[in-house]
Design a protein around this motif. Structure first.
Motif, PDB file in Angstrom:
ATOM      1  N   SER A 147     -48.182 -38.100  20.436  1.00 37.63           N
ATOM      2  CA  SER A 147     -48.458 -37.024  21.392  1.00 37.63           C
ATOM      3  C   SER A 147     -47.306 -36.047  21.462  1.00 37.63           C
ATOM      4  N   THR A 148     -46.130 -36.489  21.048  1.00 32.50           N
ATOM      5  CA  THR A 148     -44.934 -35.656  21.096  1.00 32.50           C
ATOM      6  C   THR A 148     -44.332 -35.568  19.702  1.00 32.50           C
ATOM      7  N   VAL A 149     -44.053 -34.352  19.230  1.00 31.88           N
ATOM      8  CA  VAL A 149     -43.404 -34.196  17.924  1.00 31.88           C
ATOM      9  C   VAL A 149     -42.006 -34.819  18.018  1.00 31.88           C
ATOM     10  N   THR A 150     -41.685 -35.671  17.060  1.00 33.46           N
ATOM     11  CA  THR A 150     -40.368 -36.326  17.049  1.00 33.46           C
ATOM     12  C   THR A 150     -39.269 -35.274  16.897  1.00 33.46           C
ATOM     13  N   GLY A 151     -38.210 -35.392  17.716  1.00 37.87           N
ATOM     14  CA  GLY A 151     -37.189 -34.342  17.720  1.00 37.87           C
ATOM     15  C   GLY A 151     -35.761 -34.837  17.626  1.00 37.87           C
ATOM     16  N   THR A 152     -35.576 -36.141  17.363  1.00 36.54           N
ATOM     17  CA  THR A 152     -34.206 -36.652  17.213  1.00 36.54           C
ATOM     18  C   THR A 152     -34.162 -37.658  16.057  1.00 36.54           C
ATOM     19  N   THR A 153     -32.967 -37.840  15.512  1.00 39.31           N
ATOM     20  CA  THR A 153     -32.776 -38.813  14.436  1.00 39.31           C
ATOM     21  C   THR A 153     -33.085 -40.222  14.941  1.00 39.31           C
ATOM     22  N   GLU A 154     -32.707 -40.501  16.187  1.00 40.46           N
ATOM     23  CA  GLU A 154     -32.907 -41.849  16.759  1.00 40.46           C
ATOM     24  C   GLU A 154     -34.399 -42.185  16.821  1.00 40.46           C
ATOM     25  N   SER A 155     -35.207 -41.213  17.316  1.00 43.07           N
ATOM     26  CA  SER A 155     -36.655 -41.472  17.421  1.00 43.07           C
ATOM     27  C   SER A 155     -37.267 -41.636  16.041  1.00 43.07           C
ATOM     28  N   ALA A 156     -36.807 -40.821  15.073  1.00 41.44           N
ATOM     29  CA  ALA A 156     -37.351 -40.917  13.711  1.00 41.44           C
ATOM     30  C   ALA A 156     -37.078 -42.310  13.141  1.00 41.44           C
ATOM     31  N   LYS A 157     -35.867 -42.786  13.354  1.00 41.96           N
ATOM     32  CA  LYS A 157     -35.465 -44.106  12.850  1.00 41.96           C
ATOM     33  C   LYS A 157     -36.297 -45.217  13.515  1.00 41.96           C
ATOM     34  N   MET A 158     -36.458 -45.058  14.835  1.00 42.20           N
ATOM     35  CA  MET A 158     -37.210 -46.052  15.614  1.00 42.20           C
ATOM     36  C   MET A 158     -38.664 -46.132  15.124  1.00 42.20           C
ATOM     37  N   LEU A 159     -39.275 -44.963  14.843  1.00 37.31           N
ATOM     38  CA  LEU A 159     -40.671 -44.953  14.369  1.00 37.31           C
ATOM     39  C   LEU A 159     -40.784 -45.568  12.968  1.00 37.31           C
ATOM     40  N   ALA A 160     -39.797 -45.249  12.113  1.00 35.87           N
ATOM     41  CA  ALA A 160     -39.819 -45.785  10.745  1.00 35.87           C
ATOM     42  C   ALA A 160     -39.684 -47.315  10.775  1.00 35.87           C
ATOM     43  N   GLU A 161     -38.945 -47.820  11.764  1.00 32.61           N
ATOM     44  CA  GLU A 161     -38.813 -49.285  11.905  1.00 32.61           C
ATOM     45  C   GLU A 161     -40.084 -49.893  12.494  1.00 32.61           C
ATOM     46  N   ARG A 162     -40.707 -49.114  13.420  1.00 29.67           N
ATOM     47  CA  ARG A 162     -41.896 -49.627  14.114  1.00 29.67           C
ATOM     48  C   ARG A 162     -43.084 -49.757  13.157  1.00 29.67           C
ATOM     49  N   VAL A 163     -43.236 -48.780  12.294  1.00 33.40           N
ATOM     50  CA  VAL A 163     -44.377 -48.786  11.365  1.00 33.40           C
ATOM     51  C   VAL A 163     -43.840 -48.811   9.932  1.00 33.40           C
ATOM     52  N   GLU A 164     -43.986 -49.958   9.288  1.00 33.81           N
ATOM     53  CA  GLU A 164     -43.468 -50.112   7.924  1.00 33.81           C
ATOM     54  C   GLU A 164     -44.108 -49.095   6.979  1.00 33.81           C
TER      55      GLU A 164
END
Ligand SMILES: O=C(O)c1cccc(C(=O)CC[C@H]2O[C@@H](n3cnc4c(=O)[nH]cnc43)[C@H](O)[C@@H]2O)c1
Length: 226
Positions: A147-164
């Motif tokens: 629902s929200t466009v990712t806007g930080t390196t931390e969130s990008a990393k967290m999403l990449a870890e969450r969904v292989e």
């Protein structure tokens, strides 16, 4: 349901619904499709809820054999570069779940349903082969819906870890896919990368170039479905 695209073309009633979020995406898709008459291209609006509702309305208006969510997207670093095309292997609502002290818990882990919709492998393979044959840089992997466009390196990393294997993110795929599933119609998500997932830098978005890539990918769809 007959999922063999090559077989389907001999079916005179074969129709494909393509859902986009904004008119610039619709226009790019239409330019790519040219005169092809088996496609209807609809602008839904931005976000999963309006995408689901608009897809459901379109699917109640006539019979479709395939639904495609097409548009631009953010690409995960190291997975999909700007101007490349991503074909979803899986459409994932990446923020559907709950936070906890131990981290994110998905809907699946909560036993409350599923936040993932798989795309049929033969559909992915057909389209990927067509894109590669046309010389387009194309990847397949999970496309996240947020629902929200990712806007930080931390969130990008967290999403990449969450969904292989997370390869791209958009805002509508899961909504389109849920509506398609309710109607028993196969679904795909095909996106052209306009920006990288990470720190917000709107000036770095290459929307014109991504729309040109989306146009080329759409012309391939005509070939694949011929
Ligand atoms: O400003 C324009 O000219 C313009 C032309 C076409 C499309 C847009 C959009 O802003 C489309 C919004 C649409 O794009 C998807 N998207 C693109 N990048 C990302 C991202 O990094 N994270 C999530 N979504 C992204 C999204 O599906 C939006 O619906 C503007």
């Amino acid at each position: 349901m007959d999922h063999d695209l090559h077989k389907n073309v001999s079916n005179i009633d074969f129709r494909v619904l393509i859902m986009t979020s904004v008119s610039a995406e619709r226009d790019a898709v239409l330019r790519g499709l040219g005169e092809a008459s088996v496609f209807d291209v609809v602008v839904a609006g931005v976000g999963s809820a309006v995408a689901a509702a608009s897809t459901a309305v379109a699917l109640s208006s006539r019979k479709y054999h395939l639904v495609i969510n097409a548009g631009i997207a953010g690409g995960f670093v190291g997975k999909a570069e700007v101007e490349s095309i991503v074909v979803a292997s899986e459409i994932v609502a990446a923020d559907l779940g709950t936070e906890s002290a131990d981290g994110f818990i998905s809907l699946d882990e909560l036993n409350l349903g599923s936040s993932r919709i798989k795309v049929e492998e033969d559909l992915v393979t057909n389209v990927m082969n067509g894109l590669e044959k046309a010389g387009l840089s194309a990847y397949t992997g999970p496309i996240l819906t947020l629902s929200t466009v990712t806007g930080t390196t931390e969130s990008a990393k967290m999403l990449a870890e969450r969904v292989e294997g997370a390869t791209a993110e958009g805002m509508e795929g899961y909504g389109v896919a849920v509506a398609a599933r309710q109607f028993g119609v196969p679904v795909m998500e095909i996106r052209a990368i306009s920006n990288m997932v990470g720190p917000r830098d709107r000036d770095a978005w290459r929307i014109k170039e991504a729309l040109a890539a989306l146009e080329k990918a759409s012309s391939v769809l005509v070939e694949v479905l011929r």
